[in-house]
Design a protein around this motif. Structure first.
Motif, short mmCIF file in Angstrom:
data_model
loop_
_atom_site.label_atom_id
_atom_site.label_comp_id
_atom_site.label_asym_id
_atom_site.label_seq_id
_atom_site.Cartn_x
_atom_site.Cartn_y
_atom_site.Cartn_z
N ALA A 93 0.83 -1.21 0.00
CA ALA A 93 0.00 0.00 0.00
C ALA A 93 0.87 1.26 0.00
O ALA A 93 0.58 2.22 -0.72
CB ALA A 93 -0.93 -0.01 1.21
N VAL A 94 1.94 1.24 0.78
CA VAL A 94 2.85 2.39 0.83
C VAL A 94 3.49 2.61 -0.54
O VAL A 94 3.54 3.73 -1.04
CB VAL A 94 3.93 2.20 1.92
CG1 VAL A 94 5.03 3.22 1.79
CG2 VAL A 94 3.31 2.25 3.30
N LYS A 95 3.95 1.53 -1.16
CA LYS A 95 4.60 1.63 -2.46
C LYS A 95 3.61 2.11 -3.52
O LYS A 95 3.96 2.93 -4.38
CB LYS A 95 5.19 0.27 -2.87
CG LYS A 95 5.92 0.28 -4.18
CD LYS A 95 7.12 1.20 -4.13
CE LYS A 95 7.88 1.12 -5.45
NZ LYS A 95 8.90 2.15 -5.56
N LEU A 96 2.37 1.64 -3.46
CA LEU A 96 1.35 2.08 -4.41
C LEU A 96 1.11 3.59 -4.27
O LEU A 96 1.05 4.30 -5.26
CB LEU A 96 0.05 1.31 -4.19
CG LEU A 96 -1.13 1.69 -5.08
CD1 LEU A 96 -0.80 1.44 -6.54
CD2 LEU A 96 -2.37 0.93 -4.67
N ARG A 97 1.00 4.07 -3.03
CA ARG A 97 0.82 5.51 -2.81
C ARG A 97 2.01 6.31 -3.33
O ARG A 97 1.84 7.37 -3.93
CB ARG A 97 0.59 5.80 -1.32
CG ARG A 97 -0.82 5.47 -0.85
CD ARG A 97 -1.12 6.05 0.52
NE ARG A 97 -0.25 5.56 1.57
CZ ARG A 97 -0.44 4.46 2.29
NH1 ARG A 97 -1.52 3.72 2.07
NH2 ARG A 97 0.40 4.10 3.23
N GLN A 98 3.22 5.80 -3.10
CA GLN A 98 4.42 6.49 -3.60
C GLN A 98 4.41 6.56 -5.12
O GLN A 98 4.72 7.61 -5.70
CB GLN A 98 5.69 5.78 -3.13
CG GLN A 98 5.99 5.94 -1.67
CD GLN A 98 7.17 5.09 -1.23
OE1 GLN A 98 7.61 4.19 -1.93
NE2 GLN A 98 7.67 5.37 -0.04
N ASN A 99 4.06 5.46 -5.76
CA ASN A 99 4.01 5.44 -7.23
C ASN A 99 2.97 6.40 -7.77
O ASN A 99 3.21 7.11 -8.75
CB ASN A 99 3.73 4.02 -7.73
CG ASN A 99 4.89 3.09 -7.52
OD1 ASN A 99 6.02 3.51 -7.24
ND2 ASN A 99 4.63 1.80 -7.63
#
Length: 71
Positions: free
Chosen positions: A42-48
């Motif tokens: 979820a964190v990586k998706l938000r960063q992307n």
């Protein structure tokens, strides 16, 4: 990497990055990561998404760091 024009894969150095599209996604691996590492995914998706939004704003000539003032 595609937007920056970098053609070489950072792992194997083959010139495949510019040819990649949505059909190259490993959906089984993506689902595995979501199942076993939900918070990190979820964190990586938000960063992307944040990076993509910033790039789109810059392409339109809008400074993403400038605050919006509606009058």
């Amino acid at each position: 990497m595609q937007k920056r024009g970098q053609a070489q894969c950072p792992m194997c150095r083959s010139p495949c990055v510019l040819l990649a599209d949505r059909s190259n996604v490993d959906w089984a691996l993506l689902n595995f990561m979501r199942d076993w590492f939900p918070e990190e995914s979820a964190v990586k998706l938000r960063q992307n998404e944040k990076e993509a939004t910033k790039e789109q704003l810059e392409e339109m000539g809008i400074d993403p760091n400038e605050k919006c003032i509606v009058m």
